[in-house]
Design an enzyme around this catalytic site. Structure first.
Site, mmCIF file in Angstrom:
data_model
loop_
_atom_site.group_PDB
_atom_site.id
_atom_site.type_symbol
_atom_site.label_atom_id
_atom_site.label_comp_id
_atom_site.label_asym_id
_atom_site.label_seq_id
_atom_site.Cartn_x
_atom_site.Cartn_y
_atom_site.Cartn_z
ATOM 1 N NE ARG A 1 56.655 36.241 45.403
ATOM 2 C CZ ARG A 1 55.708 37.034 45.845
ATOM 3 N NH1 ARG A 1 55.015 37.785 45.002
ATOM 4 N NH2 ARG A 1 55.434 37.100 47.127
ATOM 5 C CB ALA B 1 58.755 38.969 46.566
ATOM 6 C CB SER B 2 58.588 36.732 51.643
ATOM 7 O OG SER B 2 58.039 36.198 52.823
ATOM 8 C CG HIS B 3 54.440 38.171 53.377
ATOM 9 N ND1 HIS B 3 55.714 38.202 53.881
ATOM 10 C CD2 HIS B 3 53.869 39.350 53.715
ATOM 11 C CE1 HIS B 3 55.899 39.357 54.512
ATOM 12 N NE2 HIS B 3 54.803 40.074 54.427
ATOM 13 C CB THR C 1 55.527 32.717 49.303
ATOM 14 O OG1 THR C 1 54.549 33.636 49.766
ATOM 15 C CG2 THR C 1 55.288 32.427 47.833
#
Length: 640
Positions: free
Chosen positions: A174, A229-231, A385
């Site tokens: 990110r 924050a994952s996906h 992610t």
């Protein structure tokens, strides 16, 4: 106080012949990265556009950098500073900057509702501005306070108070990662603990660092933090926490956020200066992914009777979705002998320009399926992610995710541990239950949604004497007892690779058919859908009730309706919502774990049968005025 702007720059494209074209995402931040020993200058144009600059070919920057602009003089002249990274010689970068001048005091602390940052056993928030209606609440100062609170919490949980604790920090791709990593480091250091930075890493690797015995990597660490924050979209970010006992639970996160709020309210300019200086003294940097990937490679070799290159002759494609999983192709598959030609989106890019890194996303699965077919590959592997979830595609383009992935891993685990219990979330199919219990001889324990719920239930059952080895959600979160009950997408794929490698070494069928054949008897519904019925919390029909109370009333009324319908049968054992069989299929209406939503899952042998199930639900929910039933009404009215 001079006006400050923090920008995150991300490479959009790079070729050997073209300069970098970099988009700068502006972030108004309170804490800024220290400037390196080199800088470049340019004049400010009129309006909000600040200008552009081409870096000389002698500059060396990575694909992601942080830039700060500091106003000087009459604000007609600016300096831009970048965090130095090694990339490649001869590269140039074209940087254009857009922002609005602000004289805000960057040490002023905004009001943050820390409770709203909790997302079950994780922390999630908005870290980057730019999306309308989504104000930043996971600020640098808030993140620093949370990291300090974790360090404080960890100290209280540790018996040995005679030494400084070591906490590892990693992040996914990110664009806010480096900014928040710096904030986390300051928080940890300011609380009196040492900081070990891993840089780009996977969530499972962060847990592994708490159990790895390797002093040159400062392992085992006492705790670890993964920034991810994952996906979720590019502007979001979050934090996950680990000790050697595993990931923290909901109550732990609530405790940490309560502590963080108190720490945050005591922040001062003097305090922030102290934490910055403290971080500079105790930060160490380690490439822990080297250890993590070595462990994965070793696991496959052991499963293939010690063969050095057991995947030689296999063509396996990886799709990392521009998340943190790109390492799997070059650091896991290739050392095992596999060809990875055609692997895609391996380069970290926090804007996720190709598809959402999510094994449940249709576009993502279409992308890896297309790559496998076009390359005539034996297998395709796709990660989310931060690599705690995964899915696969066989050589025929059949997706191995959701119920199929659970069935496949159940077949592998039950061959190793006959009659063991498989714990899943609540939306798994009746066909999966039949496969696990009637074909594989195991026991299917269908529990609640939420990967932590599923894993904790498996641990509870195993401790109570019910042998359990696999806990897995349809989302792709899967944890094995043999891997410390860690939900690790890479390790799940390693289990598939071991099966492929062992079959090859034993002279059995080569290719992914050895996997596909394992689930050949899995019965799958011809039609499946999920609809979401949103509760309007401000509607008068809700009144003084919470959305959860309102949703529970919906479920209660549905149970009563089912009890009076001779065609429908309520599931005798169910831990979440109302699960009902009928018309050859089933439906599950449940309350979302965190949101004012009632998700409805329907599986049936045909669309017509699914509509009959949908009508049974609609007969009840249409009487609740605060419930948006538009999606369900449209579904039952739409012809096949």
């Amino acid at each position: 106080m001079k006006p400050h702007f923090l920008f995150h720059c991300l490479k959009e494209r790079h070729t050997s012949a073209a300069p970098w074209h970099v988009t700068i995402m502006p972030h108004l931040g309170k804490r800024l990265l220290a400037a390196p020993d080199s800088a470049w200058q340019f004049n400010v144009g009129s309006g909000a556009r600040l200008g552009s600059v081409r870096l000389p070919t002698s500059s060396s920057f990575g694909s992601e950098m942080a830039v700060r602009l500091i106003g000087t003089g009459n604000n007609s002249h600016w300096k831009a500073f970048g965090t130095r990274h090694s990339y490649r010689s001869g590269a140039q970068a074209l940087i254009t900057c857009s922002a609005t001048l602000s004289n805000v005091n960057l040490l002023a602390v905004e009001k943050i509702d820390f409770k709203k940052l909790q997302n079950g056993s994780d922390i999630r928030g908005v870290a980057i501005p730019g999306v309308e209606g989504e104000p930043v609440n996971l600020t640098e100062s808030a993140t620093e306070a949370i990291a300090a609170a974790f360090s404080q919490w960890l100290f209280d949980k540790t018996d040995d108070g005679s030494r400084r604790l070591r906490i590892a920090v990693g992040h996914d791709s990110r664009i806010s990662a480096n900014m928040l990593q710096s904030a986390v480091a300051r928080g940890i250091a300011g609380a009196g603990s040492d900081v070990v930075l891993y840089g780009l890493a996977s969530t499972p690797a962060m847990f592994n660092s708490t159990i790895t015995q390797r002093e040159d990597f400062f392992c085992p660490v006492d705790g670890s933090i993964m920034i991810t924050a994952s996906h979720l979209p590019f502007n979001r970010n979050g934090l996950k926490f680990f000790t050697n006992a595993g990931g923290l639970g909901k109550l732990d996160i609530t405790d940490i956020l309560s502590r963080a709020a108190k720490i945050y309210n005591k922040f001062s300019e003097e305090n922030l200066k102290f934490t910055s200086e403290a971080a500079e003294k105790v930060i160490k940097r380690v490439n822990y992914m080297e250890q993590y990937t070595s462990d994965l490679v070793g696991a496959v070799r052991r499963g293939a009777r010690g063969e050095e290159r057991p995947l030689e002759g296999f063509h396996i494609i990886v799709d990392a979705g521009n998340g943190a999983g790109g390492f799997f192709a070059g650091s896991v598959l290739e050392p095992l002998g596999a060809v990875t030609k055609g692997s895609q989106f391996l380069e970290p890019d926090g804007l996720f320009p190709n598809h959402i890194p999510n094994p449940e996303d249709k576009k993502a699965m279409d992308a890896i399926t297309k790559a496998v077919i076009n390359q005539k590959a034996d297998l395709g592997i796709i990660f989310d992610t931060d690599v705690d979830r995964a899915a696969a595609v066989d050589s025929n383009g059949q997706e191995l995710n959701r119920n199929r992935l659970i069935a496949l891993l159940s077949a592998i685990v039950l061959a190793e541990h006959p009659r063991t219990t498989i714990v899943t979330d609540s939306v798994t199919s009746d066909g999966l239950t039949h496969f696990i219990e009637n074909k594989l001889g195991g026991k299917h324990h269908r529990f609640k949604r939420g990967y932590k719920n599923v894993i904790d239930e498996a641990i509870r059952l195993d401790a109570a004497g019910e042998e359990t080895h696999l806990a897995i959600e349809t989302s792709g979160h899967g944890a094995l007892k043999e891997n410390h009950w860690l939900d690790d997408g890479a390790y799940l794929m390693v289990k598939l690779l071991i099966k492929l490698a062992a079959a090859k070494v034993a002279g059995e069928t080569k290719g992914s058919s050895v996997l596909s054949n394992l689930i050949g008897e899995l019965k799958e519904a011809e039609f499946a859908t999920e609809l979401r019925l949103k509760i309007d919390e401000s509607h008068p029909d809700v009144g003084a009730r919470t959305f959860r109370d309102y949703g529970e009333e919906v479920l209660k009324q549905l149970e009563q309706r089912v009890a009076s319908d001779h065609v429908l049968t309520k599931a005798p054992v169910n831990y979440e919502g109302v699960r009902v069989s009928g018309y050859g299929g089933w439906f599950l209406l449940r309350l979302s774990l965190h949101d004012p939503v009632l998700p409805l899952n329907i599986e049936a042998p045909s669309k017509a049968a699914a509509v009959q199930l949908g009508n049974a639900v609609l007969a009840v929910v249409k009487n609740f005025e605060a419930l948006d039933t538009t999606a369900l009404q449209k579904f039952v009215e739409t012809p096949e």
